[in-house]
Design a protein around this motif. Structure first.
Motif, PDB file in Angstrom:
ATOM      1  N   LEU A  58       0.811  -1.225   0.000  1.00 52.49           N
ATOM      2  CA  LEU A  58       0.000   0.000   0.000  1.00 52.49           C
ATOM      3  C   LEU A  58       0.843   1.273   0.000  1.00 52.49           C
ATOM      4  O   LEU A  58       0.289   2.369  -0.079  1.00 52.49           O
ATOM      5  N   VAL A  59       2.154   1.143   0.115  1.00 52.16           N
ATOM      6  CA  VAL A  59       2.998   2.333   0.213  1.00 52.16           C
ATOM      7  C   VAL A  59       2.880   3.195  -1.037  1.00 52.16           C
ATOM      8  O   VAL A  59       2.754   4.422  -0.960  1.00 52.16           O
ATOM      9  N   GLU A  60       2.905   2.573  -2.220  1.00 52.33           N
ATOM     10  CA  GLU A  60       2.839   3.356  -3.463  1.00 52.33           C
ATOM     11  C   GLU A  60       1.527   4.119  -3.563  1.00 52.33           C
ATOM     12  O   GLU A  60       1.497   5.288  -3.962  1.00 52.33           O
ATOM     13  N   SER A  61       0.416   3.464  -3.190  1.00 49.74           N
ATOM     14  CA  SER A  61      -0.877   4.134  -3.226  1.00 49.74           C
ATOM     15  C   SER A  61      -0.929   5.275  -2.214  1.00 49.74           C
ATOM     16  O   SER A  61      -1.480   6.346  -2.499  1.00 49.74           O
ATOM     17  N   LEU A 113       9.294  12.109   4.592  1.00 51.68           N
ATOM     18  CA  LEU A 113       9.342  10.657   4.458  1.00 51.68           C
ATOM     19  C   LEU A 113      10.064  10.085   5.669  1.00 51.68           C
ATOM     20  O   LEU A 113      11.299  10.020   5.698  1.00 51.68           O
ATOM     21  N   ASP A 114       9.296   9.676   6.678  1.00 53.26           N
ATOM     22  CA  ASP A 114       9.894   9.145   7.897  1.00 53.26           C
ATOM     23  C   ASP A 114      10.236   7.671   7.713  1.00 53.26           C
ATOM     24  O   ASP A 114       9.523   6.941   7.027  1.00 53.26           O
ATOM     25  N   GLU A 115      11.339   7.248   8.332  1.00 49.55           N
ATOM     26  CA  GLU A 115      11.815   5.860   8.227  1.00 49.55           C
ATOM     27  C   GLU A 115      11.961   5.444   6.769  1.00 49.55           C
ATOM     28  O   GLU A 115      11.470   4.394   6.343  1.00 49.55           O
ATOM     29  N   ILE A 116      12.640   6.267   5.995  1.00 52.86           N
ATOM     30  CA  ILE A 116      12.816   6.002   4.562  1.00 52.86           C
ATOM     31  C   ILE A 116      13.577   4.700   4.328  1.00 52.86           C
ATOM     32  O   ILE A 116      13.428   4.055   3.290  1.00 52.86           O
ATOM     33  N   GLY A 117      14.389   4.282   5.299  1.00 50.98           N
ATOM     34  CA  GLY A 117      15.155   3.053   5.157  1.00 50.98           C
ATOM     35  C   GLY A 117      14.293   1.810   5.096  1.00 50.98           C
ATOM     36  O   GLY A 117      14.772   0.736   4.707  1.00 50.98           O
ATOM     37  N   GLU A 118      12.994   1.932   5.477  1.00 55.51           N
ATOM     38  CA  GLU A 118      12.090   0.780   5.462  1.00 55.51           C
ATOM     39  C   GLU A 118      11.366   0.630   4.129  1.00 55.51           C
ATOM     40  O   GLU A 118      10.615  -0.324   3.944  1.00 55.51           O
ATOM     41  N   MET A 119      11.554   1.572   3.199  1.00 51.63           N
ATOM     42  CA  MET A 119      10.836   1.502   1.925  1.00 51.63           C
ATOM     43  C   MET A 119      11.353   0.333   1.090  1.00 51.63           C
ATOM     44  O   MET A 119      12.558   0.142   0.947  1.00 51.63           O
TER      45      MET A 119
END
Length: 619
Positions: free
Chosen positions: A361-364, A395-401
């Motif tokens: 769901l991240v992209e949406s 963008l918080d916690e970008i390392g989790e993307m």
């Protein structure tokens, strides 16, 4: 803005932007200086007239040519070749294509405008006749009657009713972004594509004029003859005298647009401006209503000062910022401060936590989706990028993307364009990107879990937030910052900390950093009854092997000349001593104001006055 491109000559490849009046010649005080013996000192000038540019010979010796013909004065059109001495210019009027944000239409901002364009001030437009005004008001009654509260549906509904009200076949609502660019909010046209004069609409939003024009449809390859022009009306959307957008309606060639109709459209534009502006403001309100601090990273340490200096230095530009540091060090607070100190402060600050959203769901969430894009997508949904239009996207916690979404994010950061999930047309977004992580992204990139090119693009301006254990001198300022704000919310008094409590807080390593300190302070205030915080109220223990802060000499005596909150030097032995100490602290905290001190102690001011006399307290 139109430009001159030098195709031939000593400055080949150079571009010059044209202003209200641009003079060309050999003299050094010209706007465009040509070091050429064939060029006169003051050879020619290009003058802006409304949406057009005219070139005029200033009595030069060797003349001016446009498309190979000598001229004294001529109107320039896109692609014209202008010859002055040995230099050959091309007159360019850049065009743009933008996808409407809330409708499936493409808006082309072109530069071909019919010679019959009329530019009018709002004051010169006639008022409608009385019987026409009555019918017009009846039509207005339905204009903003939309059942949906969704911004996209409401804007589409309003535009469709405007088309009906004015008998128009196409139209659009355009917004002016922070950077001055025009962004179609919603558009409607046969075939899904709409052509608007770029220069005409810029004249509307830059100068607040109303425009009547005849748009020239683009000829197709099968039909080289140009169709009859469509008639267009364009009016500004104003709020408090400031233009923030434009309303554009278009009619077929056989239907004229009168000045009276333009006046009515101007009136509608004033109503529409208020509705659109406030709808956008409400739509962009933060979902989290918790108060935001006015300044982050409280502290007196060198590290805290460095962060504050970096915020002020970085905030003024739009460079991408990467915030690094352990969990709880205040990365979101610093991101919010960067936004508040920037020119984008009046626009939205939107946060997306890349670690709390399911991977599919991240992209949406980020880019939104079109209706029907996937199962359950029954309507158009805007993503966080669109919600942050004109402002800042954090963008918080970008390392989790996830790794497969990172190329799309990289492309958006590079081009500031994206497509919704299930969409095919690019959408432009004017946003600033701030990212944060508590991970080592260099190591993640080395291990193939994070794209190196995305890391390089995010890490333009790095800011590192040190953990609290490395800046223990900031514990006291943080307590003094948080406690007076937490106590009223909890309905508790706050009169200070005893020495033993200060020693405990300054020796504890705070693995949860500032967040843990704030929560610990909140717990201590709840457990305290008299407003004096003691070690047992914090319910924390030093790591094994650490000094016991309650032993004698665990903390040096307090220098009462230093500014800050009052602290007890000892635990009072009797109830009277404790009561007198509490009164002294309340008076100190209230700055000597007895009424305020009585309120802090939750006693009547007469009772406080009596106890001050009984205990012989001098303040």
């Amino acid at each position: 803005m139109s430009i001159l491109l030098i195709n031939q000559g000593s400055q080949s490849g150079r571009r010059y932007s044209l202003h209200e009046r641009t003079r060309i010649g050999r003299a050094l005080d010209n706007d465009i200086v040509l070091a050429d013996h064939l060029v006169s000192r003051y050879h020619a000038e290009i003058v802006r007239r409304g949406i057009y540019y005219d070139v005029r010979d200033l009595g030069s010796k060797n003349g001016v040519q446009v498309n190979g013909l000598a001229i004294m004065e001529k109107r320039l059109h896109g692609g014209d070749a202008l010859q002055i001495g040995s230099t050959l210019f091309t007159f360019e009027t850049p065009s743009e294509s933008r996808a409407a944000r809330f409708s499936d239409s493409l808006v082309h901002l072109h530069n071909e405008v019919d010679e019959g364009i009329r530019i009018l001030d709002r004051a010169s437009l006639p008022a409608p006749a009385q019987e026409e005004a009555g019918q017009f008001l009846l039509g207005l009654g339905r204009l903003f009657d939309c059942e949906s509260e969704d911004l996209a549906e409401e804007c589409n509904s309003v535009l469709q009713r405007l088309l009906e009200l004015f008998g128009a076949t196409a139209g659009s609502i355009l917004l002016r972004s922070v950077s001055g660019e025009l962004t179609p909010l919603v558009a409607s046209a046969a075939g899904g594509e709409l052509r608007i004069s770029r220069q005409a609409v810029h004249l509307v939003v830059d100068e607040g004029k109303a425009v009547l024009t005849a748009e020239q449809p683009e000829a197709t390859a099968l039909d080289e003859t140009r169709p009859r022009p469509r008639k267009a009306m364009i009016v500004p959307l104003l709020r408090r005298g400031r233009v923030f957008g434009a309303l554009h309606l278009e009619r077929p060639a056989e239907t004229d647009c009168t000045l009276e109709e333009l006046g009515r459209l101007m009136a509608v534009g004033q109503l529409l401006a208020g509705v659109v502006y406030h709808a956008l403001q409400v739509d962009q309100l933060p979902r989290d209503n918790s108060p935001k601090p006015s300044w982050p990273f409280v502290g007196v340490s060198a590290m805290a000062r460095q962060v504050r200096e970096q915020v002020l230095r970085v905030a003024v530009n739009d460079s991408t910022v990467l915030l690094t540091g352990e969990t709880g060090t205040g990365k979101e607070l610093v991101a919010n401060a960067l936004h508040l100190a920037s020119p984008r402060a009046a626009r939205p600050f939107v946060t997306i936590d890349c670690s709390s959203i399911p991977a599919n769901l991240v992209e949406s969430e980020l880019f939104g989706h079109e209706a029907g894009a996937f199962t359950g997508a029954d309507r158009l949904k805007r993503g966080k990028v669109e919600m942050a239009e004109g402002g800042t996207l954090f963008l918080d916690e970008i390392g989790e993307m996830q790794i497969d979404l990172q190329p799309k994010l990289l492309r958006f950061i590079e081009e500031l364009e994206f497509s919704r999930v299930g969409g095919v047309r690019p959408i432009h977004a004017d946003v600033r990107i701030i990212a944060a992580t508590n991970r080592n992204l260099d190591l993640a990139a080395h291990e193939g879990r994070f794209r190196p090119d995305l890391l390089f693009r995010l890490n333009v301006m790095p800011i590192h937030l040190a953990p609290l254990r490395e800046r223990s001198e900031d514990v006291r300022p943080l307590v003094e910052h948080f406690a007076p704000r937490l106590a009223p919310r909890l309905g508790k008094p706050f009169l200070g900390l005893v020495d033993e409590a200060w020693a405990l807080l300054e020796r504890y390593p705070w693995p949860g950093n500032v967040r843990e300190l704030r929560h610990g302070l909140e717990r201590a205030l709840i457990l305290s009854d008299d407003g004096i915080l003691r070690p047992e109220h914090f319910q924390i223990n030093l790591p094994e092997g650490g000094e016991d802060p309650t032993t004698d000499g665990a903390h040096p005596p307090v220098d009462q000349t230093q500014p800050g909150l009052p602290r007890a030097k000892h635990v009072p032995a009797t109830l009277a001593d404790a009561e007198a100490e509490a009164i002294r602290r309340a008076l100190h905290f209230a700055g000597g104001n007895r009424l305020k001190a009585a309120q802090i102690l939750k006693i009547h001011r007469n009772t406080l006055h009596k106890k001050i006399n009984d205990y012989g307290i001098n303040f």
